[in-house]
Design a protein around this motif. Sequence first.
Motif, short mmCIF file in Angstrom:
data_model
loop_
_atom_site.label_atom_id
_atom_site.label_comp_id
_atom_site.label_asym_id
_atom_site.label_seq_id
_atom_site.Cartn_x
_atom_site.Cartn_y
_atom_site.Cartn_z
N LEU A 35 0.83 -1.21 0.00
CA LEU A 35 0.00 0.00 0.00
C LEU A 35 0.86 1.26 0.00
O LEU A 35 0.56 2.24 -0.68
N LEU A 36 1.94 1.21 0.78
CA LEU A 36 2.84 2.36 0.81
C LEU A 36 3.45 2.60 -0.57
O LEU A 36 3.60 3.76 -1.00
N ARG B 9 2.15 1.97 -3.42
CA ARG B 9 1.13 2.59 -4.27
C ARG B 9 0.98 4.08 -3.92
O ARG B 9 0.85 4.93 -4.82
N GLY B 10 0.99 4.38 -2.62
CA GLY B 10 0.88 5.77 -2.20
C GLY B 10 2.06 6.61 -2.66
O GLY B 10 1.90 7.74 -3.13
N VAL B 11 3.27 6.04 -2.55
CA VAL B 11 4.46 6.76 -2.99
C VAL B 11 4.42 6.99 -4.50
O VAL B 11 4.79 8.06 -4.99
N LEU C 124 1.77 7.34 -6.30
CA LEU C 124 0.79 8.40 -6.60
C LEU C 124 1.29 9.77 -6.18
O LEU C 124 1.00 10.77 -6.83
N ALA C 125 2.04 9.82 -5.07
CA ALA C 125 2.49 11.11 -4.55
C ALA C 125 3.55 11.75 -5.44
O ALA C 125 3.62 12.98 -5.53
N LEU D 17 9.91 11.40 -0.40
CA LEU D 17 9.07 10.28 0.05
C LEU D 17 9.53 8.97 -0.57
O LEU D 17 9.59 7.93 0.10
N GLY E 237 -2.08 14.53 -7.48
CA GLY E 237 -2.00 13.16 -7.03
C GLY E 237 -1.85 13.02 -5.54
O GLY E 237 -2.05 11.95 -5.00
N ALA E 238 -1.49 14.11 -4.85
CA ALA E 238 -1.21 14.00 -3.41
C ALA E 238 -2.43 13.57 -2.60
O ALA E 238 -2.32 12.67 -1.77
N ALA F 7 -2.94 9.94 -2.93
CA ALA F 7 -1.93 9.10 -2.29
C ALA F 7 -2.12 9.00 -0.79
O ALA F 7 -1.69 8.02 -0.18
N ALA F 8 -2.76 10.00 -0.19
CA ALA F 8 -2.83 10.06 1.27
C ALA F 8 -3.46 8.81 1.90
O ALA F 8 -2.88 8.25 2.85
N PHE G 37 -3.59 5.78 0.79
CA PHE G 37 -2.68 4.64 0.63
C PHE G 37 -1.50 4.76 1.59
O PHE G 37 -1.08 3.77 2.20
N LEU G 38 -0.96 5.97 1.70
CA LEU G 38 0.18 6.17 2.60
C LEU G 38 -0.23 5.91 4.04
O LEU G 38 0.49 5.24 4.80
N GLY H 191 -1.06 2.16 4.47
CA GLY H 191 0.16 1.38 4.35
C GLY H 191 1.05 1.54 5.56
O GLY H 191 1.61 0.57 6.08
N LEU H 192 1.18 2.78 6.03
CA LEU H 192 2.02 3.03 7.20
C LEU H 192 1.44 2.33 8.43
O LEU H 192 2.17 1.69 9.21
#
Lengths: 180, 158
Positions: free
Chosen positions: A73-74, A76-78, A80-81, A86, B123-124, B127-128, B130-131, B134-135
């Motif tokens: 998941l991280l 995927r988030g990275v 997208l960000a 990051l 995109g931020a 992403a939030a 997911f981040l 995930g964290l």
Amino acid sequence: MSPWLAAAETEELLQVLLLVVLGAVACLGLGAATLVIRIILPRPAAALDRSLARLGTGRLFLMGVLPLVGAGLLARGVELARHDLLSAAYLLLVAIPLVLAWTGGFLAGLMHIGTKVRRADSDASPLARAALGGLVMGLALTSWIVPPLGLLVSLLLSAWFVGIGLGALIKRRSPTENES
Amino acid sequence: MPHHDLPPDVPTDGGGPPSGRFPGDPELEALLREQTLHALPLALVSQILDEVLPVAPTRPLVVLGRVAAAVVVFFASWFAVSGEAPALADGIPQARVVAALPDSLPQAAAVPNAWTPPVVASGAPQAAPFLLAGLLLFVAGLLGAWWLASRAPARSTR
């Protein structure tokens, strides 16, 4: 059957056979490489073996699956960000440690599989066990022919490996725990 | 307000087909739609809490885990339905959520100035979630691994 059709089928058959042979050689080579790394790094290998012997399969899987899913998941988030800092932090703090844990678990898990699948009364050499483990692991990954099954097998194996690696790390940092 | 308690259709003045429950009042329709979208996750969480929480909890860790699960479901459903964090709604396209609303609610396409899903440009915000998820999972996994390994029996049972 026309000669052209027969030739085409023969060529396809040869290609498939070549693929099988190359895959088998790659699996055997993977086992040999694992054995070489275990010989070069005996203490980490011993710690990983102890982790595998001390913790049960279910416990190892539970230890590995959550960090693995979280890292996915991280990632995927990275992605997208699209943030450089990051991405670097993810690489250093999550990806590399997880890959190291996975690799450590792989070193112990492959030998364990090679030991488990041989006959109980056989006295196989470490090279034979490693090669057998690599071969069995490669055959297990052919389950990707059916993608959901391949995903399940890969997730189980990866979580198991990560659990073994984390177990070795935790045990080493807590030397006084649960020793009899 | 449950949708079956709504007043019946108001006939139009003959200037075209009826466009919804309140064809003459777009603001009321938009307000009703927005309130319904926010009421859905709350009702869902209320139901989940009723189902998962024991009447007489015995072990604090079990209760804590169930409350945490209910909170996760709450935020996931909130994000998915309200559109405030559309990234989590990738698997549940918002158009499908809107289309799944009861037929008695007004249709957005036929109502002028009706509520429309927010558009996220960068995109931020996507992403939030997911981040964050995930964290949380990664850290919880590491803590759980430490907990499991530290309480493992001294000898293997295999």
